[in-house]
Design a protein around this motif. Structure first.
Motif, PDB file in Angstrom:
ATOM      1  N   ASN A 209      26.236  37.972  44.137  1.00 42.04           N
ATOM      2  CA  ASN A 209      26.650  38.176  42.740  1.00 42.04           C
ATOM      3  C   ASN A 209      27.739  39.231  42.611  1.00 42.04           C
ATOM      4  OD1 ASN A 209      25.079  36.258  41.262  1.00 42.04           O
ATOM      5  ND2 ASN A 209      23.280  37.552  41.556  1.00 42.04           N
ATOM      6  N   GLY A 210      28.499  39.431  43.699  1.00 41.47           N
ATOM      7  CA  GLY A 210      29.523  40.460  43.633  1.00 41.47           C
ATOM      8  C   GLY A 210      30.889  40.022  44.101  1.00 41.47           C
ATOM      9  N   VAL A 211      31.104  38.716  44.280  1.00 39.91           N
ATOM     10  CA  VAL A 211      32.377  38.224  44.818  1.00 39.91           C
ATOM     11  C   VAL A 211      33.055  37.341  43.788  1.00 39.91           C
ATOM     12  CG1 VAL A 211      33.490  36.902  46.655  1.00 39.91           C
ATOM     13  CG2 VAL A 211      31.477  38.309  47.172  1.00 39.91           C
ATOM     14  N   ASP A 212      34.347  37.602  43.540  1.00 37.58           N
ATOM     15  CA  ASP A 212      35.156  36.789  42.637  1.00 37.58           C
ATOM     16  C   ASP A 212      36.186  36.055  43.472  1.00 37.58           C
ATOM     17  OD1 ASP A 212      37.528  36.134  40.920  1.00 37.58           O
ATOM     18  OD2 ASP A 212      36.256  36.950  39.352  1.00 37.58           O
ATOM     19  N   LYS A 213      36.181  34.717  43.386  1.00 37.53           N
ATOM     20  CA  LYS A 213      37.119  33.911  44.162  1.00 37.53           C
ATOM     21  C   LYS A 213      37.959  33.078  43.211  1.00 37.53           C
ATOM     22  CE  LYS A 213      34.120  33.814  48.188  1.00 37.53           C
ATOM     23  NZ  LYS A 213      33.367  33.021  49.176  1.00 37.53           N
ATOM     24  N   ASP A 214      39.205  33.491  43.070  1.00 38.70           N
ATOM     25  CA  ASP A 214      40.147  32.784  42.187  1.00 38.70           C
ATOM     26  C   ASP A 214      39.596  32.665  40.769  1.00 38.70           C
ATOM     27  OD1 ASP A 214      41.946  32.399  44.317  1.00 38.70           O
ATOM     28  OD2 ASP A 214      40.864  30.608  44.963  1.00 38.70           O
ATOM     29  N   GLY A 215      38.976  33.737  40.307  1.00 32.07           N
ATOM     30  CA  GLY A 215      38.495  33.773  38.933  1.00 32.07           C
ATOM     31  C   GLY A 215      37.124  33.187  38.715  1.00 32.07           C
ATOM     32  N   VAL A 216      36.464  32.719  39.793  1.00 34.05           N
ATOM     33  CA  VAL A 216      35.114  32.151  39.690  1.00 34.05           C
ATOM     34  C   VAL A 216      34.175  32.962  40.575  1.00 34.05           C
ATOM     35  CG1 VAL A 216      33.680  30.109  40.029  1.00 34.05           C
ATOM     36  CG2 VAL A 216      36.057  29.847  39.284  1.00 34.05           C
ATOM     37  N   ARG A 217      33.006  33.301  40.046  1.00 34.92           N
ATOM     38  CA  ARG A 217      32.012  34.026  40.845  1.00 34.92           C
ATOM     39  C   ARG A 217      31.342  33.044  41.794  1.00 34.92           C
ATOM     40  NH1 ARG A 217      27.782  35.624  38.639  1.00 34.92           N
ATOM     41  NH2 ARG A 217      27.918  34.350  36.744  1.00 34.92           N
ATOM     42  N   ARG A 218      31.713  33.134  43.058  1.00 32.62           N
ATOM     43  CA  ARG A 218      31.161  32.232  44.076  1.00 32.62           C
ATOM     44  C   ARG A 218      30.731  33.040  45.290  1.00 32.62           C
ATOM     45  NH1 ARG A 218      31.927  26.900  43.035  1.00 32.62           N
ATOM     46  NH2 ARG A 218      33.826  26.163  42.007  1.00 32.62           N
ATOM     47  N   GLY A 219      29.579  32.709  45.836  1.00 37.22           N
ATOM     48  CA  GLY A 219      29.111  33.323  47.063  1.00 37.22           C
ATOM     49  C   GLY A 219      28.290  32.318  47.857  1.00 37.22           C
ATOM     50  N   PHE A 220      27.701  32.797  48.957  1.00 35.99           N
ATOM     51  CA  PHE A 220      26.881  31.916  49.777  1.00 35.99           C
ATOM     52  C   PHE A 220      25.665  32.694  50.280  1.00 35.99           C
ATOM     53  CE2 PHE A 220      25.714  29.236  53.427  1.00 35.99           C
ATOM     54  CZ  PHE A 220      25.734  27.995  52.818  1.00 35.99           C
ATOM     55  N   PHE A 221      24.851  33.144  49.327  1.00 36.47           N
ATOM     56  CA  PHE A 221      23.562  33.760  49.642  1.00 36.47           C
ATOM     57  C   PHE A 221      23.699  34.955  50.586  1.00 36.47           C
ATOM     58  CE2 PHE A 221      23.212  29.071  49.373  1.00 36.47           C
ATOM     59  CZ  PHE A 221      22.666  28.974  48.111  1.00 36.47           C
ATOM     60  N   GLY A 222      24.743  35.744  50.387  1.00 39.49           N
ATOM     61  CA  GLY A 222      24.957  36.919  51.218  1.00 39.49           C
ATOM     62  C   GLY A 222      25.919  36.717  52.369  1.00 39.49           C
TER      63      GLY A 222
END
Length: 313
Positions: free
Chosen positions: A190-203
């Motif tokens: 819940n702390g990564v912004d990718k090209d304006g969208v909050r996207r991650g992969f469970f750590g």
């Protein structure tokens, strides 16, 4: 005079046109396994049952910090989920693609709580992406690779609360090298912004596995998979897939349940006696794959039956 065929005797096999469509785009559906109100009631009961982990194959005291693994393989201790993985509406369609001999080798809950980030774009072939060790291996002469994932909506899945996204036709070429190893950082959730969208992969950061570090998925081609409770969709794990963030506009949790199927000839956790993911390591002592169609063609796989489900081997 005609009579309706009992549902238990019906075939839900895909038509030739549906199989062609599946192979072209890498997914097909959604289909209906349960009516929406039926699924809502089932999930209300099942959600409470999931709190009891006394017969879970991965006990809490062995998770060693790998909390995501607590979402794995609850079909091995819950009656509804055990029935769900073998439901004819699902298995007949999967066998249309994989052939008659099919095992379910993993299930996973995928909750999306209000405010949760979206799941980043990814593909999986051997599921070695977290540890570098393959979790499934197809025979050398196999026509395909990866797994068939059946993603069932236990609640409503819409853009606003984090439904799936696919990029059609991307299942034929892997853009990631699963022999690399990603670095686990729970603080990135819940702390990564990718090209304006909050996207991650469970750590994890799935981009660490990219074959070309400068490559980006064609998100303009992405399609969102909106589903009602009780519907499911079938896709190759090698298809580029992701999910939207839960925008938090409502307090409802989106819950998906993924069942993963391969031909019974595929080796599951080959040469391994543990799972190593999410910063933890856990024993496979009580784990087993489940035969859902046909015959087991791989005597080397750990298997469970109705009589051994939820019990120690």
């Amino acid at each position: 005079m005609t009579t309706d065929t009992p549902k238990a005797q019906q075939s839900f096999a895909l038509s030739e046109a549906e199989i062609d469509q599946f192979h072209q785009q890498g997914f097909i559906g959604p289909f209906t396994a349960y009516e929406p109100d039926e699924m809502r009631e089932i999930w209300r009961r099942t959600r409470l049952q999931m709190l009891d982990r006394s017969h879970a194959v991965y006990p809490d005291d062995e998770l060693s910090g790998a909390t995501n693994i607590s979402n794995y393989d609850r079909h091995l201790d819950n009656d509804f989920l055990a029935a769900h993985i073998g439901k004819r509406e699902i298995v007949d369609r999967v066998a249309s693609i994989l052939g008659p001999d099919v095992i379910c080798w993993r299930t996973e809950f995928f909750p999306k709580h209000p405010g949760d980030e979206g799941t980043d774009w990814h593909q999986a072939d051997t599921f070695a992406n977290a540890s570098g060790t393959p979790q499934i291996l197809w025979p050398d002469n196999a026509e395909f690779g990866g797994t068939i994932t059946v993603w069932s909506a236990f609640t409503e899945a819409k853009v606003e609360n984090g439904c799936l996204q696919f990029i059609p036709g991307t299942h034929q070429q892997m853009n990631y090298d699963e022999t690399k190893k990603m670095h686990y950082d729970p603080n990135s959730i819940n702390g990564v912004d990718k090209d304006g969208v909050r996207r991650g992969f469970f750590g994890y950061d799935y981009r660490e596995l990219q074959v070309d570090p400068d490559w980006k998925p064609d998100e303009d081609a992405a399609v969102s998979q909106i589903m009602e409770p009780g519907q499911f969709i079938i896709f190759w794990s090698t298809l580029m897939h992701a999910s939207h963030p839960h925008e938090g506009l409502t307090n409802d949790m989106r819950m998906g349940f993924a069942t993963r199927y391969v031909p019974s000839s595929v080796s599951v956790y080959p040469g391994s006696d543990h799972i190593e993911e999410y910063g933890g390591r856990i024993s496979l002592e009580r784990y087993g794959s489940v035969l859902v169609s046909g015959e087991n063609k791989n005597p080397g796989n750990r298997m469970v039956t109705e009589t051994t489900r939820g019990k120690k081997f």
